[in-house]
Design an enzyme around this catalytic site. Sequence first.
Site, PDB file in Angstrom:
ATOM      1  CB  CYS A  42      -0.877   0.061   1.275  1.00 32.88           C
ATOM      2  SG  CYS A  42      -1.798  -1.583   1.494  1.00 32.88           S
ATOM      3  NE  ARG A  53       4.160   1.625  -1.703  1.00 34.47           N
ATOM      4  CZ  ARG A  53       5.245   1.004  -1.550  1.00 34.47           C
ATOM      5  NH1 ARG A  53       6.194   1.361  -2.362  1.00 34.47           N
ATOM      6  NH2 ARG A  53       5.377  -0.017  -0.641  1.00 34.47           N
ATOM      7  CD  GLU A 109       9.350  -8.418 -19.153  1.00 38.54           C
ATOM      8  OE1 GLU A 109       9.029  -8.971 -18.447  1.00 38.54           O
ATOM      9  OE2 GLU A 109       8.967  -7.241 -18.981  1.00 38.54           O
ATOM     10  CE  LYS A 113       6.527  -5.010 -18.893  1.00 41.11           C
ATOM     11  NZ  LYS A 113       6.799  -6.094 -18.070  1.00 41.11           N
ATOM     12  CE  LYS A 143       7.118  -0.173 -10.695  1.00 44.66           C
ATOM     13  NZ  LYS A 143       7.251  -0.650 -12.241  1.00 44.66           N
TER      14      LYS A 143
HETATM   15  C1  AGP Z   1       6.579  -6.506 -14.130  1.00 48.39           C
HETATM   16  O1  AGP Z   1       5.674  -5.747 -15.252  1.00 48.39           O
HETATM   17  C2  AGP Z   1       5.742  -6.819 -13.015  1.00 48.39           C
HETATM   18  N1  AGP Z   1       4.877  -5.691 -12.593  1.00 48.39           N
HETATM   19  C3  AGP Z   1       6.383  -7.418 -11.903  1.00 48.39           C
HETATM   20  O2  AGP Z   1       6.435  -8.746 -12.487  1.00 48.39           O
HETATM   21  C4  AGP Z   1       7.620  -7.117 -10.971  1.00 48.39           C
HETATM   22  O3  AGP Z   1       8.633  -7.116 -12.118  1.00 48.39           O
HETATM   23  C5  AGP Z   1       7.804  -7.996 -10.033  1.00 48.39           C
HETATM   24  O4  AGP Z   1       6.734  -7.767  -9.295  1.00 48.39           O
HETATM   25  C6  AGP Z   1       9.122  -7.831  -9.172  1.00 48.39           C
HETATM   26  O5  AGP Z   1       9.366  -6.477  -8.746  1.00 48.39           O
HETATM   27  P1  AGP Z   1      10.711  -6.097  -8.279  1.00 48.39           P
HETATM   28  O6  AGP Z   1      11.451  -6.019  -9.413  1.00 48.39           O
HETATM   29  O7  AGP Z   1      10.350  -4.408  -7.770  1.00 48.39           O
HETATM   30  O8  AGP Z   1      11.177  -6.956  -7.231  1.00 48.39           O
END
Ligand code: AGP
Length: 614
Positions: free
Chosen positions: A2, A27, A484, A488, A609
């Site tokens: 959060c 977040r 990847e 996406k 995020k």
């Molecule tokens: C990617 O587009 C994602 N939103 C997600 O997979 C992200 O890469 C993953 O949660 C890891 O996050 P971090 O790199 O902040 O550890």
Amino acid sequence: MCGIVGYVGGRPALDVVVGGLARLEYRGYDSAGVAVLADGKLATAKRAGKLANLRAALEEEPPPAGTLGMGHTRWATHGPPNDRNAHPHVDCTGSVAVIHNGIIENFAELRAELEEGGHGLESDTDTEAVAHLLEDELKSGGGLADAMRRVCRRLEGAFTLVAVHSGDPDLVVGARRNSPLVVGVGDGENFLASDVAAFIAHTRDAIELGQDQVVELRAAGVTVTDFEGRPAEVKEYHVDWDVSAAEKGGYDYFMLKEIAEQPRAVADTLLGRIGSDGRLHLDEMRISDRELREVDKIIIVACGTSYHAGLIAKYAIEHWAGLPCEVELASEFRYRDPILSPSTLVIAISQSGETMDALMAVRHAREQKAKLLGICNVNGSTLPRECDGVLYTHAGPEIAVASTKAFLTQLVAVYLIALYLAQVRGTKWGDEVFAMVQLLERMPEKVDKVLETMEPVRELARSLAGEHCVLFLGRHVGFPVALEGALKLKELAYMHAEGFAAGELKHGPIALIEENLPVVVVVPPRARDVLHDKIVSNIQEIRARGARTIVIAEEGDESVEPYADTLISVPPVPTLLQPLVTTVPLQVFACELATAKGHDVDQPRNLAKSVTVE
Ligand code: AGP
């Protein structure tokens, strides 16, 4: 996962807090809420849904103006995202309010105890228990900070907590364990937030809080202690980016801006890595060359997109540094029995540096005495602190939930680490390392070139908005790129998308191919002739079964033209570096397709995020 903001100073707290929440919405965006202290009285407001709903409610019924407040934007863990479960949560007397990020694992027993003691809990959340625990502790005297320290000692799990109490109208108290919280230091005002983006418009001076610390924030100053009340050492730092980096800058979405920023992000991550002696120097690599020479195995741990960067790292490390390298999903790592020793180097990759799965994997590796190296984009986050060494990526703040520029800079970081290992272990001559770094330094211009030619990709994406499934194929480093591309598309367009190693196709997935199914194929450079020829055969196999082939290949590769329904050309680059150019069209493709479907690409459904819970 959060977003949390706290403020005390001379300005209208509501403006500062809501402005901060707008920068933290990435977040979590299930619900949002604020608390303000004005004239010794606590006022709260909260709404389910995005911040816009809360803003509308605040406009309709403005709370009294005060100069101390806090706010929260939520990604639900306990209880559905409705008004009732939104933060802040208050105690029985309505004088204490609490916001929280994380999970309190022993909340069920705490809740039962509170209910038995006569407290009425109104929400389904774990957070509300803290408000009532503070209420009880305040009765024993000592003020809000003391009460917070005593409560924290009883909590299990991961938490950032921020609380205010109408009995102390100049004080915001924060606490953290396993979850992020930074202090922004202003002039006659101070800030608390999950991420510096929340207060960067007001100050770039920050304090990194350590584990198990409580911070008392007043307009006149900041005090930090541990959970026992002992003064704690803190690390002050200056944020090296400004507010414009955290704004959309004329783009409709942060994701579009972040895709466009990739040439700069790649260039910045390469900056200053080559010394005047022509050798690579890595910042904060607090692992000595002697220790690196003793390493006999590398294990990479990461999640999501960062995991895909790890998969690509394996090829570079094994090829350049001649070291065995395993790549593991961080969430799986500690639940098996990984074989680790002091000569194992564990590399954790995380954009945010706050992903709980990655942090738990690092802690497990630490217990087994492995050496730890982090790759991270966020200065002041937890991961760099918990590793022996760190290589920062310089992507700047990444706000869109879907990772783009952070991924490209993670690739640069893993290439640098692989070359650094080759340098110190002598598996490549100095001039060979230098030649490869020079090729890396040309990558920003190549990425730029890809970005200039994306209109046909956008058109293609719009034409496929009605499809239900897209497959992605690749070989060698093209395989993680395929994964990847699929990730996406899943996270942004909510479509079924799968990435496969092209060689695996005939072992099962080829059964999925049907008339007109879009299949994206990442073709390696022609210089890797065996690899290249194999994938050309794979394209023919799927085309023969009716697939609509979308082929990403290097410019001038005529051999694929007859089998490509759509051909996307990228500049020729060495095979290992090719993900830096082949990933970009897949980002653009997913972003455009999702936009055509009417989705908010910055805030895809169900996601946040930073995943700060396991
Ligand atoms: C990617 O587009 C994602 N939103 C997600 O997979 C992200 O890469 C993953 O949660 C890891 O996050 P971090 O790199 O902040 O550890």
